[in-house]
Design a protein around this motif. Structure first.
Motif, PDB file in Angstrom:
ATOM      1  N   UNK A   1      -1.775   3.486  15.046  1.00  0.00           N
ATOM      2  CA  UNK A   1      -1.986   3.633  13.615  1.00  0.00           C
ATOM      3  C   UNK A   1      -1.255   2.535  12.854  1.00  0.00           C
ATOM      4  N   UNK A   2      -0.039   2.221  13.289  1.00  0.00           N
ATOM      5  CA  UNK A   2       0.763   1.177  12.654  1.00  0.00           C
ATOM      6  C   UNK A   2       1.143   0.147  13.709  1.00  0.00           C
ATOM      7  N   UNK A   3       1.004  -1.134  13.343  1.00  0.00           N
ATOM      8  CA  UNK A   3       1.310  -2.207  14.279  1.00  0.00           C
ATOM      9  C   UNK A   3       2.305  -3.208  13.713  1.00  0.00           C
ATOM     10  N   UNK A   4       2.084  -3.579  12.426  1.00  0.00           N
ATOM     11  CA  UNK A   4       2.906  -4.616  11.804  1.00  0.00           C
ATOM     12  C   UNK A   4       3.045  -4.305  10.324  1.00  0.00           C
ATOM     13  N   UNK A   5       4.195  -4.664   9.754  1.00  0.00           N
ATOM     14  CA  UNK A   5       4.528  -4.242   8.403  1.00  0.00           C
ATOM     15  C   UNK A   5       3.649  -4.791   7.305  1.00  0.00           C
ATOM     16  N   UNK A   6       2.941  -5.902   7.533  1.00  0.00           N
ATOM     17  CA  UNK A   6       2.030  -6.416   6.525  1.00  0.00           C
ATOM     18  C   UNK A   6       0.674  -5.720   6.587  1.00  0.00           C
ATOM     19  N   UNK A   7       0.423  -4.995   7.661  1.00  0.00           N
ATOM     20  CA  UNK A   7      -0.864  -4.318   7.847  1.00  0.00           C
ATOM     21  C   UNK A   7      -0.841  -2.904   7.281  1.00  0.00           C
ATOM     22  N   UNK A   8       0.222  -2.166   7.581  1.00  0.00           N
ATOM     23  CA  UNK A   8       0.286  -0.774   7.142  1.00  0.00           C
ATOM     24  C   UNK A   8       1.711  -0.267   7.226  1.00  0.00           C
ATOM     25  N   UNK A   9       1.932   0.857   6.568  1.00  0.00           N
ATOM     26  CA  UNK A   9       3.246   1.483   6.568  1.00  0.00           C
ATOM     27  C   UNK A   9       3.057   2.954   6.196  1.00  0.00           C
ATOM     28  N   UNK A  10       3.750   3.877   6.861  1.00  0.00           N
ATOM     29  CA  UNK A  10       3.591   5.300   6.544  1.00  0.00           C
ATOM     30  C   UNK A  10       3.949   5.644   5.097  1.00  0.00           C
ATOM     31  N   UNK A  11       4.941   4.964   4.522  1.00  0.00           N
ATOM     32  CA  UNK A  11       5.313   5.236   3.136  1.00  0.00           C
ATOM     33  C   UNK A  11       4.228   4.771   2.179  1.00  0.00           C
ATOM     34  N   UNK A  12       3.606   3.599   2.494  1.00  0.00           N
ATOM     35  CA  UNK A  12       2.451   3.180   1.698  1.00  0.00           C
ATOM     36  C   UNK A  12       1.395   4.270   1.670  1.00  0.00           C
TER      37      UNK A  12
ATOM     38  N   UNK B   1      -5.832  -8.107   0.898  1.00  0.00           N
ATOM     39  CA  UNK B   1      -4.388  -7.838   0.876  1.00  0.00           C
ATOM     40  C   UNK B   1      -3.750  -8.237   2.202  1.00  0.00           C
ATOM     41  N   UNK B   2      -4.416  -7.918   3.306  1.00  0.00           N
ATOM     42  CA  UNK B   2      -3.892  -8.251   4.627  1.00  0.00           C
ATOM     43  C   UNK B   2      -3.749  -9.763   4.790  1.00  0.00           C
ATOM     44  N   UNK B   3      -4.774 -10.507   4.393  1.00  0.00           N
ATOM     45  CA  UNK B   3      -4.775 -11.949   4.615  1.00  0.00           C
ATOM     46  C   UNK B   3      -3.890 -12.701   3.641  1.00  0.00           C
ATOM     47  N   UNK B   4      -3.817 -12.243   2.393  1.00  0.00           N
ATOM     48  CA  UNK B   4      -3.021 -12.962   1.399  1.00  0.00           C
ATOM     49  C   UNK B   4      -1.588 -12.461   1.308  1.00  0.00           C
ATOM     50  N   UNK B   5      -1.347 -11.214   1.695  1.00  0.00           N
ATOM     51  CA  UNK B   5       0.010 -10.719   1.868  1.00  0.00           C
ATOM     52  C   UNK B   5       0.801 -10.237   0.674  1.00  0.00           C
ATOM     53  N   UNK B   6       0.186  -9.866  -0.474  1.00  0.00           N
ATOM     54  CA  UNK B   6       0.989  -9.397  -1.620  1.00  0.00           C
ATOM     55  C   UNK B   6       1.380  -7.931  -1.493  1.00  0.00           C
ATOM     56  N   UNK B   7       2.053  -7.582  -0.403  1.00  0.00           N
ATOM     57  CA  UNK B   7       2.283  -6.179  -0.072  1.00  0.00           C
ATOM     58  C   UNK B   7       3.500  -5.623  -0.801  1.00  0.00           C
ATOM     59  N   UNK B   8       3.553  -4.315  -0.866  1.00  0.00           N
ATOM     60  CA  UNK B   8       4.673  -3.589  -1.461  1.00  0.00           C
ATOM     61  C   UNK B   8       5.677  -3.254  -0.367  1.00  0.00           C
ATOM     62  N   UNK B   9       6.948  -3.532  -0.629  1.00  0.00           N
ATOM     63  CA  UNK B   9       7.970  -3.179   0.340  1.00  0.00           C
ATOM     64  C   UNK B   9       8.065  -1.672   0.516  1.00  0.00           C
ATOM     65  N   UNK B  10       8.381  -1.189   1.712  1.00  0.00           N
ATOM     66  CA  UNK B  10       8.434   0.256   1.940  1.00  0.00           C
ATOM     67  C   UNK B  10       9.475   0.965   1.088  1.00  0.00           C
ATOM     68  N   UNK B  11      10.600   0.313   0.791  1.00  0.00           N
ATOM     69  CA  UNK B  11      11.600   0.964  -0.041  1.00  0.00           C
ATOM     70  C   UNK B  11      11.102   1.101  -1.472  1.00  0.00           C
ATOM     71  N   UNK B  12      10.444   0.054  -1.982  1.00  0.00           N
ATOM     72  CA  UNK B  12       9.863   0.141  -3.323  1.00  0.00           C
ATOM     73  C   UNK B  12       8.767   1.206  -3.371  1.00  0.00           C
ATOM     74  N   UNK B  13       7.976   1.283  -2.305  1.00  0.00           N
ATOM     75  CA  UNK B  13       6.944   2.325  -2.240  1.00  0.00           C
ATOM     76  C   UNK B  13       7.575   3.711  -2.305  1.00  0.00           C
TER      77      UNK B  13
END
Length: 367
Positions: A45-56, A224-236
């Motif tokens: 389900x989760x592989x890398x932090x720019x792809x997905x995160x449980x908190x997101x 979002x995956x390719x350009x990378x403007x993701x939200x940090x898990x702590x901010x989420x």
């Protein structure tokens, strides 16, 4: 029964608290850049932090529910969300309508980046938006418009866009999903800065996109995956934590805004005041039709820049700051940022102070 819940109940409910026995009531952040992978390379389900995160995912589920969407995607800022959507929806020869009287950074992005890629960028005020949409492929509307607080008739605009098979995107930052539901009025996508009232404490940046078209949301997620403007898990996690009190905070902010607008309307030092909740406001008829609440922003015109500076200096409660939606009442003189408004135009973002206190403070500071 769930459909009858009030907004404070809804915002508490979407952040959890109804898990299995032994689970924590408060969700915890998952700060991870990498995850253990299955040995057979399947089912991860989760592989890398720019792809997905449980908190997101937990935050996105909450935002989707509040916006009445099937899905939501989080970003590191509201502009990150908007620019991702516009990259996906536009290409050379696309005609894009953006607010001429809305958030100035959106116009700058459209002019400095999209126009150079061959996109036909059209700027339209709230009053011009429906006419401009008649020849558009993509329409980005903001309502209430920041900072003038004009209101766009979303039902009419959505009908025009549907007739052209164009895409309607609505910036719901000022109203929030507790004040306005653009998707229910015909919008295809909602974008917003969660930095403002939803997070509400002036301590983080976040944005999101919400919608009901799975194919379109998948394309935006790919960007979002390719350009990378993701939200940090702590901010989420901080946004998710803040959502639980958003109902209480936004109700107070709206109440304070309505009371301050009424006081300003009759004050001799005030040249004009705009608030969609005022019965005499030009936007009130449309706002009353489509908004549940009229928001925490008030636009006021004083004599000049010096009058705005004096207002802040004489006040015991006002904070000079350019963002909005936080717990403190803030003042921002918008001409300093290049908005096409008078030198004495100020945007007030009402906080959660006691209503009588903030009204008395501003009235006294006006002199």
């Amino acid at each position: 029964m769930g459909g009858t819940y009030g907004d404070s109940t809804r915002t508490v409910k979407v952040v959890g608290g109804h898990a299995s026995p032994g689970a924590p009531i408060a969700p915890a952040p998952v700060p991870a850049s990498a995850y253990h992978l299955a040995a057979d390379e399947s089912g991860d389900l989760d592989t890398y932090g720019r792809v997905s995160n449980p908190t997101w995912r937990q935050l996105e589920s909450a935002l989707a529910e509040l916006e009445g969407a099937s899905a939501a995607l989080t970003y590191g800022s509201g502009m990150g969300a908007i620019t991702s959507v516009l990259r996906v929806l536009t290409r050379p020869q696309t005609t894009l309508v953006v607010p001429a009287d809305g958030y100035y950074q959106v116009r700058r992005y459209a002019a400095e980046y999209l126009a150079r890629q061959g996109v036909n960028v059209v700027e339209a005020t709230a009053a011009q938006m429906c006419d401009a949409a008649a020849d558009a492929d993509v329409v980005l509307a903001e309502t209430p418009v920041n900072p003038t607080l004009d209101v766009v008739d979303l039902h009419r605009l959505a009908t025009i866009c549907r007739g052209r098979r164009s895409t309607l995107v609505v910036d719901n930052t000022a109203a929030t999903p507790l004040g306005l539901q653009p998707l229910s009025l015909g919008a295809d996508l909602v974008v917003a800065s969660a930095t403002k009232a939803l997070a509400g404490h002036s301590d983080l940046l976040a944005g999101y996109v919400a919608g009901c078209n799975d194919e379109l949301m998948a394309r935006i997620e790919r960007d979002r995956l390719l350009s990378g403007p993701v939200l940090g898990p702590f901010e989420a996690w901080l946004v998710l934590r803040s959502l639980g009190t958003a109902g209480l905070r936004i109700v107070r902010q709206c109440r304070n805004a309505a009371a301050v607008a009424l006081m300003l309307r009759d004050h001799p030092a005030v040249r004009s005041v705009r608030y969609p909740g005022l019965p005499g406001d030009p936007s009130h008829p449309v706002a009353a039709e489509q908004m549940k609440r009229f928001g925490g922003l008030v636009a006021v015109e004083l004599e000049d820049a010096a009058a705005v500076h004096a207002l802040v200096e004489r006040s015991s409660l006002l904070v000079a700051a350019t963002s909005f939606g936080g717990i403190h009442t803030c003042v921002d003189r918008r001409a300093r940022w290049g908005d096409p408004v008078g030198a004495g135009f100020a945007r007030l973002s009402l906080g959660i102070e006691d209503t009588d206190d903030i009204v008395a403070d501003i009235e006294s500071a006006l002199g």
